[in-house]
Design a protein around this motif. Structure first.
Motif, PDB file in Angstrom:
ATOM      1  N   ARG A 128      28.206   5.532  24.415  1.00  0.00           N
ATOM      2  CA  ARG A 128      27.236   6.560  24.844  1.00  0.00           C
ATOM      3  C   ARG A 128      27.558   7.022  26.263  1.00  0.00           C
ATOM      4  O   ARG A 128      27.486   8.212  26.571  1.00  0.00           O
ATOM      5  CB  ARG A 128      25.812   6.001  24.756  1.00  0.00           C
ATOM      6  CG  ARG A 128      25.378   5.673  23.324  1.00  0.00           C
ATOM      7  CD  ARG A 128      23.909   5.302  23.224  1.00  0.00           C
ATOM      8  NE  ARG A 128      23.599   4.001  23.749  1.00  0.00           N
ATOM      9  CZ  ARG A 128      23.679   2.856  23.057  1.00  0.00           C
ATOM     10  NH1 ARG A 128      24.091   2.876  21.790  1.00  0.00           N
ATOM     11  NH2 ARG A 128      23.357   1.705  23.606  1.00  0.00           N
ATOM     12  N   LEU A 129      27.937   6.062  27.120  1.00  0.00           N
ATOM     13  CA  LEU A 129      28.267   6.410  28.509  1.00  0.00           C
ATOM     14  C   LEU A 129      29.490   7.328  28.565  1.00  0.00           C
ATOM     15  O   LEU A 129      29.489   8.341  29.270  1.00  0.00           O
ATOM     16  CB  LEU A 129      28.544   5.126  29.304  1.00  0.00           C
ATOM     17  CG  LEU A 129      28.717   5.318  30.803  1.00  0.00           C
ATOM     18  CD1 LEU A 129      27.389   5.693  31.452  1.00  0.00           C
ATOM     19  CD2 LEU A 129      29.278   4.049  31.450  1.00  0.00           C
ATOM     20  N   LEU A 130      30.514   6.986  27.813  1.00  0.00           N
ATOM     21  CA  LEU A 130      31.731   7.799  27.802  1.00  0.00           C
ATOM     22  C   LEU A 130      31.444   9.201  27.275  1.00  0.00           C
ATOM     23  O   LEU A 130      31.934  10.195  27.817  1.00  0.00           O
ATOM     24  CB  LEU A 130      32.810   7.124  26.947  1.00  0.00           C
ATOM     25  CG  LEU A 130      34.150   7.865  26.880  1.00  0.00           C
ATOM     26  CD1 LEU A 130      34.818   7.923  28.252  1.00  0.00           C
ATOM     27  CD2 LEU A 130      35.101   7.200  25.878  1.00  0.00           C
ATOM     28  N   TRP A 131      30.631   9.288  26.228  1.00  0.00           N
ATOM     29  CA  TRP A 131      30.296  10.593  25.648  1.00  0.00           C
ATOM     30  C   TRP A 131      29.572  11.473  26.672  1.00  0.00           C
ATOM     31  O   TRP A 131      29.862  12.659  26.813  1.00  0.00           O
ATOM     32  CB  TRP A 131      29.457  10.401  24.381  1.00  0.00           C
ATOM     33  CG  TRP A 131      29.095  11.683  23.698  1.00  0.00           C
ATOM     34  CD1 TRP A 131      27.855  12.202  23.518  1.00  0.00           C
ATOM     35  CD2 TRP A 131      30.006  12.616  23.100  1.00  0.00           C
ATOM     36  NE1 TRP A 131      27.918  13.395  22.848  1.00  0.00           N
ATOM     37  CE2 TRP A 131      29.230  13.676  22.583  1.00  0.00           C
ATOM     38  CE3 TRP A 131      31.399  12.667  22.956  1.00  0.00           C
ATOM     39  CZ2 TRP A 131      29.805  14.779  21.932  1.00  0.00           C
ATOM     40  CZ3 TRP A 131      31.958  13.752  22.306  1.00  0.00           C
ATOM     41  CH2 TRP A 131      31.166  14.791  21.811  1.00  0.00           C
TER      42      TRP A 131
ATOM     43  N   LEU B 140      41.257   8.269  30.646  1.00  0.00           N
ATOM     44  CA  LEU B 140      39.990   7.557  30.825  1.00  0.00           C
ATOM     45  C   LEU B 140      40.073   6.207  30.118  1.00  0.00           C
ATOM     46  O   LEU B 140      40.345   6.151  28.916  1.00  0.00           O
ATOM     47  CB  LEU B 140      38.816   8.359  30.258  1.00  0.00           C
ATOM     48  CG  LEU B 140      38.597   9.764  30.816  1.00  0.00           C
ATOM     49  CD1 LEU B 140      37.289  10.342  30.280  1.00  0.00           C
ATOM     50  CD2 LEU B 140      38.585   9.766  32.341  1.00  0.00           C
ATOM     51  N   LEU B 141      39.873   5.154  30.897  1.00  0.00           N
ATOM     52  CA  LEU B 141      39.998   3.796  30.369  1.00  0.00           C
ATOM     53  C   LEU B 141      38.683   3.046  30.488  1.00  0.00           C
ATOM     54  O   LEU B 141      37.945   3.232  31.466  1.00  0.00           O
ATOM     55  CB  LEU B 141      41.045   3.020  31.176  1.00  0.00           C
ATOM     56  CG  LEU B 141      42.489   3.516  31.112  1.00  0.00           C
ATOM     57  CD1 LEU B 141      43.224   3.147  32.380  1.00  0.00           C
ATOM     58  CD2 LEU B 141      43.206   2.952  29.903  1.00  0.00           C
ATOM     59  N   GLN B 142      38.422   2.225  29.513  1.00  0.00           N
ATOM     60  CA  GLN B 142      37.322   1.267  29.611  1.00  0.00           C
ATOM     61  C   GLN B 142      37.873  -0.079  29.157  1.00  0.00           C
ATOM     62  O   GLN B 142      38.784  -0.128  28.318  1.00  0.00           O
ATOM     63  CB  GLN B 142      36.150   1.673  28.716  1.00  0.00           C
ATOM     64  CG  GLN B 142      35.417   2.919  29.198  1.00  0.00           C
ATOM     65  CD  GLN B 142      34.363   3.375  28.207  1.00  0.00           C
ATOM     66  OE1 GLN B 142      34.688   3.711  27.068  1.00  0.00           O
ATOM     67  NE2 GLN B 142      33.110   3.393  28.616  1.00  0.00           N
ATOM     68  N   ALA B 143      37.332  -1.145  29.711  1.00  0.00           N
ATOM     69  CA  ALA B 143      37.804  -2.476  29.348  1.00  0.00           C
ATOM     70  C   ALA B 143      36.695  -3.486  29.585  1.00  0.00           C
ATOM     71  O   ALA B 143      35.831  -3.267  30.435  1.00  0.00           O
ATOM     72  CB  ALA B 143      39.031  -2.858  30.168  1.00  0.00           C
ATOM     73  N   ARG B 144      36.769  -4.559  28.807  1.00  0.00           N
ATOM     74  CA  ARG B 144      35.817  -5.649  29.042  1.00  0.00           C
ATOM     75  C   ARG B 144      36.314  -6.445  30.248  1.00  0.00           C
ATOM     76  O   ARG B 144      37.412  -7.001  30.213  1.00  0.00           O
ATOM     77  CB  ARG B 144      35.787  -6.524  27.789  1.00  0.00           C
ATOM     78  CG  ARG B 144      34.792  -7.623  27.849  1.00  0.00           C
ATOM     79  CD  ARG B 144      34.690  -8.213  26.450  1.00  0.00           C
ATOM     80  NE  ARG B 144      34.034  -9.499  26.496  1.00  0.00           N
ATOM     81  CZ  ARG B 144      34.131 -10.401  25.544  1.00  0.00           C
ATOM     82  NH1 ARG B 144      34.861 -10.156  24.478  1.00  0.00           N
ATOM     83  NH2 ARG B 144      33.495 -11.536  25.637  1.00  0.00           N
TER      84      ARG B 144
ATOM     85  N   ALA C 252      31.057   4.207  38.204  1.00  0.00           N
ATOM     86  CA  ALA C 252      29.864   3.529  37.643  1.00  0.00           C
ATOM     87  C   ALA C 252      28.887   4.633  37.241  1.00  0.00           C
ATOM     88  O   ALA C 252      27.899   4.885  37.926  1.00  0.00           O
ATOM     89  CB  ALA C 252      29.267   2.595  38.678  1.00  0.00           C
ATOM     90  N   TYR C 253      29.182   5.266  36.117  1.00  0.00           N
ATOM     91  CA  TYR C 253      28.460   6.503  35.780  1.00  0.00           C
ATOM     92  C   TYR C 253      27.004   6.256  35.416  1.00  0.00           C
ATOM     93  O   TYR C 253      26.145   7.099  35.709  1.00  0.00           O
ATOM     94  CB  TYR C 253      29.190   7.212  34.632  1.00  0.00           C
ATOM     95  CG  TYR C 253      28.810   8.666  34.507  1.00  0.00           C
ATOM     96  CD1 TYR C 253      28.903   9.529  35.605  1.00  0.00           C
ATOM     97  CD2 TYR C 253      28.339   9.190  33.314  1.00  0.00           C
ATOM     98  CE1 TYR C 253      28.536  10.856  35.513  1.00  0.00           C
ATOM     99  CE2 TYR C 253      27.980  10.530  33.205  1.00  0.00           C
ATOM    100  CZ  TYR C 253      28.079  11.348  34.313  1.00  0.00           C
ATOM    101  OH  TYR C 253      27.722  12.671  34.227  1.00  0.00           O
TER     102      TYR C 253
END
Ligand SMILES: [Zn+2]
Length: 256
Positions: A70-73, A169-173, A224-225
């Motif tokens: 949801r944040l990325l969208w 755009l990257l996201q990671a745990r 930190a959107y």
């Protein structure tokens, strides 16, 4: 029929369709107005708990997306303005609902790719991408790199196929420890399960994730959107305050 047998008998795409039907049929149980999922554009009385540590308010009852999706969208809509721009987009390891939303936008030249996923358009190895140099304006790579054996090769390939002024755009745990844990001795799935908590992981990222991406020639900004939004909106949209979006660009290609 037991689940392992179902897996053998039914093709992956059919299993996915059945799962989607099951989620849809149950989502009415959660009808309400307390929370809103911007991906499936529905309101519910609650998001559902999810994860080993059971995060509350995590999972959308209808489209099964999580806080990070949801944040990325929202970021894509509000900061990248992807609904108004002509962009060539590469989506690694596509989440079905995100793929559906992106593919439906007529202004995007969209490709999705994965090594094994039945929903991806292209079957690719991230360490050796089949695309020409400078093919994409935008690349989405969420929770993928930890599952790739050679992270350096993967980042170099992502950099190669990114256009000048493009964004990765990257996201990671990320785990609380400062340094990423990589144990060369963990070579079998069982050993990786013991060391990283998952048999298909090749490392456990620490707080140095952005530095590791930067080491491969990117300029990286950790955004930190969720924190940029009012508290009641963070709750209503189920954004999870721990999630960061890493925006990576070529230093030589940054917009002045
Ligand atoms: Zn949803």
């Amino acid at each position: 029929m037991p689940l392992p047998l179902l897996k053998k008998v039914l093709p992956a795409q059919t299993r996915l369709s059945l799962r989607k039907f099951f989620w849809l049929s149950r989502s009415w149980l959660y009808l309400g107005t307390n929370v809103y999922c911007p991906l499936c554009e529905r309101s519910f009385r609650t998001f559902l708990p999810f994860g080993k540590e059971r995060r509350s308010q995590a999972l959308c009852p209808r489209c099964h997306t999580l806080e990070r999706h949801r944040l990325l969208w929202l970021y894509l809509q509000e900061q990248v303005h992807l609904q108004e721009r002509s962009l060539a987009v590469l989506h690694m390891a596509p989440e079905p609902i995100v793929q559906q939303r992106l593919h439906a936008l007529p202004n995007l030249l969209y490709r999705s790719a994965d090594l094994t996923s039945p929903v991806a358009m292209d079957r690719v190895d991230l360490q050796a991408l089949p695309y020409a140099t400078a093919s994409f304006d935008l690349i989405l790579c969420s929770h993928v790199l930890a599952h790739v054996p050679d992270e350096t090769k993967a980042l170099q390939e992502l950099r190669r196929v990114l256009k000048p002024q493009g964004q990765l755009l990257l996201q990671a745990r990320l785990h609380p420890q400062e340094k990423t844990l990589e144990t060369p001795e963990a070579v079998t799935p069982l050993q990786r399960q013991q060391v990283y908590g998952q048999s298909d992981r090749f490392r456990k990222y620490g707080q140095d994730f952005g530095e590791r991406v930067a080491a491969q020639g990117f300029t990286v900004q950790a955004v930190a959107y969720a924190n940029s939004r009012p508290a009641e909106e963070q709750t209503r949209l189920g954004l999870g305050l721990q999630e960061l979006i890493f925006v990576a660009t070529h230093p030589a290609h940054e917009v002045a």
